[in-house]
Enzyme design. Structure first.
Site, PDB file in Angstrom:
ATOM      1  CD  GLU A 153      81.755 -73.397 -33.771  1.00  0.00           C
ATOM      2  OE1 GLU A 153      81.215 -74.391 -33.246  1.00  0.00           O
ATOM      3  OE2 GLU A 153      81.107 -72.483 -34.304  1.00  0.00           O
ATOM      4  CD  GLU A 235      76.390 -67.095 -33.530  1.00  0.00           C
ATOM      5  OE1 GLU A 235      76.794 -66.701 -32.415  1.00  0.00           O
ATOM      6  OE2 GLU A 235      76.267 -68.305 -33.816  1.00  0.00           O
TER       7      GLU A 235
END
Length: 458
Positions: A153, A235
């Site tokens: 990731e 986020e």
């Protein structure tokens, strides 16, 4: 150390991001307020997700059909040493079984087309709150379209506020894509490599290979892995209203178009054939770029072959078949550009006779399924005998970890992995060739794509 990124707890918290999590695609510009709502933009080219995976606080996003969204409401107030509240994002590719249109993903990073893949984003930031603005770029050792990626990731942080930091620890600094970046590394079941820009920016345009090559050079990714999705979003820990993706793009930056189809797969072999199912295996295809999956085609009698399933592996189990029936199967391969191989030679399979007294069959249809559940309806029970039957029983195998949560038109009992369905008082009598049906709903472990099999009728 704080644990932060789009799917830091993806295995447990984002497994819902398929099926019921994803709202039906729409071409309007909706406001999404449900925790796991999603929609498509630009005629399916990209998917936008609200994705409030780490909190129960309210969040709404106003989707822009031109390719972006704005967070219009965010009541988050999470501790900054833990996971974020959400990851509202726009993406291209495949994420937990929901794929955008025309992305050519998954794509193997060793392919000739990979080097030309580019992405760009433009963002707007509010003057308050605690959040990061980041890409999330996913790689898997296989051409995965659902479930949790297990390769790498890569996060690309354009900006952030407060004391938040990526997962793991800082391991270096590098100059890439017109900026200087802190490099962070951690492993939470897969490698997380984060690039945090030392001078924040609200826009960026780069090739995917720019950051992947750096990750490979550090030993945290492999060229043989597949790019599955490219996501851009935020986020938030505290607040978040006003965060916006103004524009987003992903595609080829001018590389040559792949028009070469994969080679023909090997002729399928059939094994473990029962009265209602069979398992097929075949030799793998090869491709100049990379095979991403296989289509399984089936025919009965004189009917034409049609696709009945797809798989990323070289095996497939076909269930819900009719006892004492002859089927023919072929397979074909697909690559990342959508090229199809020639169909394989056919294998002929004849199912066994129906169990439990003959003259009774049960054929199940999967009506719908999502990441951690499914509905089987109808399960059609047919009296194939010449005399009226009073009462019937259908048994089938429930995969490990699955739980039946409801049923209708039958009484179900479970013993271990065996489920027994019995008629109700109103549908137990069946004349010759008469049919009735029942259905049920079940849950399954995150990332498990199995459904029940081995239906027999008595």
């Amino acid at each position: 150390m704080r644990y932060a990124h789009t799917q830091l707890l993806i295995g447990a918290l984002l497994a819902l991001l398929a099926g019921c999590l994803f709202a039906a695609p729409a071409q309007a510009a909706p406001v999404l307020c449900d925790k796991y709502a999603s929609t498509t933009v630009q005629n399916g080219r990209y998917v936008v997700i609200n994705n409030v995976w780490g909190a129960d606080t309210a969040q709404c996003i106003d989707v822009n059909q031109n390719g972006g969204f704005t967070v219009t409401q965010a009541a988050h107030n999470k501790a900054t040493n833990g996971a974020p509240a959400s990851y509202p994002a726009i993406y291209a590719g495949c994420h937990y079984a929901t794929c955008s249109t025309g992305s050519n993903l998954p794509m193997q990073a060793s392919s000739s087309a990979f080097g030309s893949l580019r992405t760009a984003v433009s963002m707007t930031y509010p003057g308050s709150g605690v959040w990061d603005a980041a890409y999330d770029i996913w790689f898997d050792p296989t051409p995965r379209t659902d479930g949790q990626n297990t390769g790498a990731e890569i996060m690309v942080w354009l900006n952030h506020t407060g004391s938040i930091q990526p997962v793991g620890s800082q391991i270096g600094t590098v100059s890439l894509a017109g900026g200087t970046w802190q490099v962070w590394y951690g492993n939470i079941g897969w490698n997380v490599i984060s690039y945090v820009r030392t001078s924040p920016t609200s826009s960026i345009d780069f090739t995917i290979n720019t950051f992947l090559s750096d990750a490979i050079s550090r030993g945290y990714a492999q060229r043989s892995w597949y790019l599955t999705s490219v996501q851009a979003g935020f986020e938030p820990w505290v607040g978040g209203a006003g965060l916006a993706v103004n524009s987003f793009s992903f595609g080829s930056g001018g590389g040559t178009t792949d028009t070469t189809p994969p080679s023909t797969p090997g002729t399928p072999n059939a094994a473990n054939t029962t009265s209602t199912g069979t398992t097929l295996t075949w030799g793998a295809s090869s491709d100049n770029v990379g095979v991403t999956g296989y289509d399984v085609l089936r025919a009965t009698g004189s009917s034409a072959f049609s696709v009945v399933g797809a798989t990323a592996s070289t095996s497939y189990t076909d269930s819900g078949l009719t006892p004492s029936t002859t089927y023919r199967y072929r397979v074909r391969a697909r690559d990342a550009a959508g090229n199809l191989s020639p169909e394989s030679a056919a294998v002929t399979v004849t199912t066994l006779s129906g169990g439990g007294g003959g003259g009774c069959t049960a054929v199940a249809t999967t009506q719908t399924q999502w990441q951690n559940g499914y509905v089987i309806q109808p399960v059609t029970v047919t009296n194939t005998g010449s005399a009226t039957k009073n009462g019937w029983t259908v048994t089938f195998t429930l995969p490990a970890g699955h739980t039946i949560t409801g049923s209708w038109n039958a009484t179900l009992s479970v013993s271990g992995s065996t489920v027994t369905a019995r008629n109700t008082g109103s549908n137990g009598t069946l004349g010759p060739n008469a049919s009735t049906s029942f259905g049920f709903q079940a849950t399954r472990p995150d990332g498990n794509s199995q459904v029940p099999s081995g239906y027999t009728c008595a």
